[in-house]
Motif scaffolding. Structure first.
Motif, PDB file in Angstrom:
ATOM      1  N   PHE A 272       0.785  -1.380   0.194  1.00 25.88           N
ATOM      2  CA  PHE A 272       0.178   0.014   0.285  1.00 25.88           C
ATOM      3  C   PHE A 272       0.069   1.079   0.067  1.00 25.88           C
ATOM      4  CE2 PHE A 272      -2.256   3.098   2.851  1.00 25.88           C
ATOM      5  CZ  PHE A 272      -3.031   3.397   2.121  1.00 25.88           C
ATOM      6  N   GLY A 273       1.852   1.335   1.121  1.00 23.71           N
ATOM      7  CA  GLY A 273       2.790   2.457   1.141  1.00 23.71           C
ATOM      8  C   GLY A 273       3.857   2.821  -0.242  1.00 23.71           C
ATOM      9  N   TYR A 274       4.157   1.739  -0.421  1.00 24.53           N
ATOM     10  CA  TYR A 274       5.301   1.943  -1.457  1.00 24.53           C
ATOM     11  C   TYR A 274       4.150   1.893  -3.164  1.00 24.53           C
ATOM     12  CZ  TYR A 274       8.437   2.208   2.355  1.00 24.53           C
ATOM     13  OH  TYR A 274       9.113   2.368   3.341  1.00 24.53           O
ATOM     14  N   ALA A 275       3.740   0.515  -3.253  1.00 21.72           N
ATOM     15  CA  ALA A 275       3.058   0.415  -4.760  1.00 21.72           C
ATOM     16  C   ALA A 275       1.598   0.595  -4.909  1.00 21.72           C
ATOM     17  CB  ALA A 275       3.157  -0.983  -5.244  1.00 21.72           C
ATOM     18  N   GLY A 276       1.575   1.753  -3.798  1.00 20.35           N
ATOM     19  CA  GLY A 276       0.015   2.428  -4.320  1.00 20.35           C
ATOM     20  C   GLY A 276      -1.351   1.597  -4.923  1.00 20.35           C
ATOM     21  N   LEU A 277      -1.183  -0.016  -3.440  1.00 21.41           N
ATOM     22  CA  LEU A 277      -2.268  -0.572  -4.040  1.00 21.41           C
ATOM     23  C   LEU A 277      -3.127  -0.906  -2.528  1.00 21.41           C
ATOM     24  CD1 LEU A 277      -0.266  -3.439  -5.870  1.00 21.41           C
ATOM     25  CD2 LEU A 277      -2.118  -1.658  -7.126  1.00 21.41           C
ATOM     26  N   LEU A 278      -3.406  -0.648  -3.018  1.00 15.73           N
ATOM     27  CA  LEU A 278      -4.854  -0.898  -0.996  1.00 15.73           C
ATOM     28  C   LEU A 278      -5.316  -2.201  -1.347  1.00 15.73           C
ATOM     29  CD1 LEU A 278      -6.317   0.167   1.072  1.00 15.73           C
ATOM     30  CD2 LEU A 278      -8.398   1.755  -0.457  1.00 15.73           C
ATOM     31  N   SER A 279      -5.065  -3.157  -0.649  1.00 21.82           N
ATOM     32  CA  SER A 279      -5.455  -4.332  -0.068  1.00 21.82           C
ATOM     33  C   SER A 279      -6.615  -4.526   0.337  1.00 21.82           C
ATOM     34  CB  SER A 279      -4.331  -5.792  -0.353  1.00 21.82           C
ATOM     35  OG  SER A 279      -4.501  -6.752   0.168  1.00 21.82           O
TER      36      SER A 279
ATOM     37  N   PHE B 173      -9.905  -3.578  -7.531  1.00 19.55           N
ATOM     38  CA  PHE B 173      -9.037  -4.745  -6.784  1.00 19.55           C
ATOM     39  C   PHE B 173      -8.954  -5.015  -5.465  1.00 19.55           C
ATOM     40  CE2 PHE B 173      -4.716  -4.412  -4.500  1.00 19.55           C
ATOM     41  CZ  PHE B 173      -3.967  -5.534  -5.435  1.00 19.55           C
ATOM     42  N   MET B 174     -10.094  -3.495  -4.896  1.00 25.40           N
ATOM     43  CA  MET B 174     -10.099  -3.281  -3.139  1.00 25.40           C
ATOM     44  C   MET B 174     -10.726  -4.839  -3.219  1.00 25.40           C
ATOM     45  SD  MET B 174     -10.357   0.520  -2.317  1.00 25.40           S
ATOM     46  CE  MET B 174     -11.121  -0.464  -1.073  1.00 25.40           C
ATOM     47  N   ILE B 175     -11.686  -4.971  -4.265  1.00 27.32           N
ATOM     48  CA  ILE B 175     -13.230  -5.789  -3.990  1.00 27.32           C
ATOM     49  C   ILE B 175     -12.528  -7.693  -4.303  1.00 27.32           C
ATOM     50  CG2 ILE B 175     -15.106  -6.696  -4.826  1.00 27.32           C
ATOM     51  CD1 ILE B 175     -16.612  -3.745  -5.442  1.00 27.32           C
ATOM     52  N   VAL B 176     -11.460  -7.428  -5.370  1.00 26.45           N
ATOM     53  CA  VAL B 176     -11.572  -8.705  -5.545  1.00 26.45           C
ATOM     54  C   VAL B 176     -10.204  -9.186  -3.544  1.00 26.45           C
ATOM     55  CG1 VAL B 176      -9.679  -9.690  -6.596  1.00 26.45           C
ATOM     56  CG2 VAL B 176     -11.109  -8.556  -8.357  1.00 26.45           C
ATOM     57  N   THR B 177     -10.329  -8.857  -3.515  1.00 22.83           N
ATOM     58  CA  THR B 177      -9.033  -8.856  -2.824  1.00 22.83           C
ATOM     59  C   THR B 177      -9.316  -9.263  -1.333  1.00 22.83           C
ATOM     60  OG1 THR B 177      -8.252  -6.808  -2.084  1.00 22.83           O
ATOM     61  CG2 THR B 177      -6.490  -7.702  -3.222  1.00 22.83           C
ATOM     62  N   LEU B 178     -10.793  -8.482  -0.907  1.00 20.48           N
ATOM     63  CA  LEU B 178     -11.559  -8.317  -0.154  1.00 20.48           C
ATOM     64  C   LEU B 178     -12.391 -10.229  -0.176  1.00 20.48           C
ATOM     65  CD1 LEU B 178     -13.186  -8.193   2.298  1.00 20.48           C
ATOM     66  CD2 LEU B 178     -14.591  -6.545   0.595  1.00 20.48           C
ATOM     67  N   MET B 179     -12.728 -10.231  -1.475  1.00 23.91           N
ATOM     68  CA  MET B 179     -13.500 -11.952  -1.861  1.00 23.91           C
ATOM     69  C   MET B 179     -12.491 -12.935  -1.637  1.00 23.91           C
ATOM     70  SD  MET B 179     -16.402 -10.593  -2.558  1.00 23.91           S
ATOM     71  CE  MET B 179     -16.052 -10.018  -0.967  1.00 23.91           C
ATOM     72  N   PHE B 180     -11.297 -12.722  -2.243  1.00 27.04           N
ATOM     73  CA  PHE B 180     -10.294 -13.799  -1.617  1.00 27.04           C
ATOM     74  C   PHE B 180     -10.452 -13.386  -0.038  1.00 27.04           C
ATOM     75  CE2 PHE B 180      -8.372 -13.439  -5.425  1.00 27.04           C
ATOM     76  CZ  PHE B 180      -7.951 -15.214  -6.051  1.00 27.04           C
ATOM     77  N   ALA B 181     -10.189 -12.658   0.873  1.00 28.07           N
ATOM     78  CA  ALA B 181      -9.943 -13.878   2.217  1.00 28.07           C
ATOM     79  C   ALA B 181     -10.815 -13.735   2.656  1.00 28.07           C
ATOM     80  CB  ALA B 181      -9.896 -12.087   2.598  1.00 28.07           C
ATOM     81  N   GLN B 182     -12.241 -13.438   2.574  1.00 29.12           N
ATOM     82  CA  GLN B 182     -13.582 -13.827   3.131  1.00 29.12           C
ATOM     83  C   GLN B 182     -13.925 -15.075   2.681  1.00 29.12           C
ATOM     84  OE1 GLN B 182     -14.335 -12.107   5.262  1.00 29.12           O
ATOM     85  NE2 GLN B 182     -16.374 -12.091   4.623  1.00 29.12           N
ATOM     86  N   ALA B 183     -13.531 -15.537   1.323  1.00 27.28           N
ATOM     87  CA  ALA B 183     -13.262 -16.882   0.870  1.00 27.28           C
ATOM     88  C   ALA B 183     -12.400 -17.957   2.289  1.00 27.28           C
ATOM     89  CB  ALA B 183     -12.681 -17.071  -0.656  1.00 27.28           C
ATOM     90  N   GLY B 184     -11.061 -17.008   2.175  1.00 26.45           N
ATOM     91  CA  GLY B 184     -10.010 -17.968   3.517  1.00 26.45           C
ATOM     92  C   GLY B 184     -10.628 -18.137   4.579  1.00 26.45           C
TER      93      GLY B 184
END
Length: 310
Positions: A46-53, A108-119
């Motif tokens: 997040f801080g360096y690559a700017g990707l909000l997961s 991107f935020m939604i996809v990462t959230l869905m992965f986490a929920q699946a886990g």
């Protein structure tokens, strides 16, 4: 050299506190160092690559369960378990990167959230192995490393400090390395970085895998050092917490994750001793910091006092 001296000075202070802190704060600081290591992993993406997961709880939980299940059901030692948990998080982050990095922004935020929920749901589904909502407590025999019992306060603190030192100094080296500078360029203007000839997709993929691996190492260490593995660590709140720690401490700063985790931990701890509505106090403090220190605590130090602060 000034930056290196600052970060080594922090590690020296933490080592000195090992001999000075009372038992309650001794355990708290050990916990903060492990959680700060998790936040360092999040800060890389997040801080360096700017990707909000919103899916980093999956990496933390992958490391935690990768280590915990081997100890609980496989009877392996702490060292092997931590390595296995870290490897599990690396594989999970690589799999997520293949899918999530095809998207941008809110998607991107939604996809990462869905992965986490699946886990999280997977953990609940296989409750015979994972313990479901209740989780499980690791046996003391599985928390031994080279003859040292990591369940004891002294060994736990020093192991947490070793993990934090490795993550902190590794983050400092990465921030000054060409790879880290390319990540910052991607964060600021990805199209321009691509026009300059950089493989932006490859750099983001590497950042996500490295971020997930660090987060997984923190999860594995948390399981071994504190002896508990539970589904609550895979919930959405454990994806939101590292975001808050990084924002409070200063996104894109090396010390920011530790400062943010320490501040947030003790803010909630102190507020809960005053009122049952402690999250209200924490919320007011967070709003105030957002308004008056929008770049985070270390971000404001960099803006006002030390422009070269990494």
């Amino acid at each position: 050299m000034r930056a290196l001296a600052l970060h080594l000075g922090l590690l020296a202070v933490l080592l000195a506190l090992h001999f000075a802190l009372p038992a309650y704060h001794h355990g708290n600081v050990a916990r903060v160092m492990v959680l700060a290591s998790y936040a360092i992993g999040y800060n890389l993406l997040f801080g360096y690559a700017g990707l909000l997961s919103l899916g980093h709880a999956l990496f933390f939980a992958a490391g935690m369960y990768g280590a915990g299940l081997l100890v609980q059901h496989g009877g392996v030692g702490a060292g092997t378990a931590v390595l296995a948990g870290t490897a599990a998080a690396a594989m999970v982050s690589a799999a997520m990167a293949l899918v999530a990095l095809r998207t941008r922004g809110v998607a991107f935020m939604i996809v990462t959230l869905m992965f986490a929920q699946a886990g999280f749901l997977t953990i609940l589904q296989f409750s015979d192995w994972t313990g479901g909502d209740e989780g499980f407590v690791l046996p003391q025999a599985g928390r031994m490393l080279w003859g040292n019992d990591l369940s004891t306060p002294d060994a736990r603190y020093l192991a947490a400090l070793a993990l934090f030192a490795a993550c902190l100094l590794g983050s400092l080296a990465l921030a000054r390395a060409p790879f880290g500078r390319v990540l910052v360029a991607i964060r600021e203007n990805e199209e321009r970085a691509r026009m300059l000839g950089y493989d932006t997709q490859g750099h983001k993929r590497a950042a996500m895998i490295l971020s997930g691996t660090i987060s997984g190492a923190a999860g594995a260490a948390y399981a071994i050092l504190f002896g508990y593995v539970g589904a609550s660590f895979a919930e959405v709140q454990y994806s939101i917490l590292p975001l808050l720690w990084v924002l409070l401490g200063g996104a894109g700063t090396v010390l920011g994750p530790f400062i943010g985790a320490l501040f947030m931990f003790y803010l909630i701890d102190l507020a809960s001793g005053v009122t049952s509505a402690y999250m209200l106090i924490a919320g007011v403090a967070l709003v105030g910091l957002t308004l008056y220190a929008p770049q985070g605590l270390m971000g404001e130090v960099r803006r006002r006092m030390w422009r070269g602060l990494p």
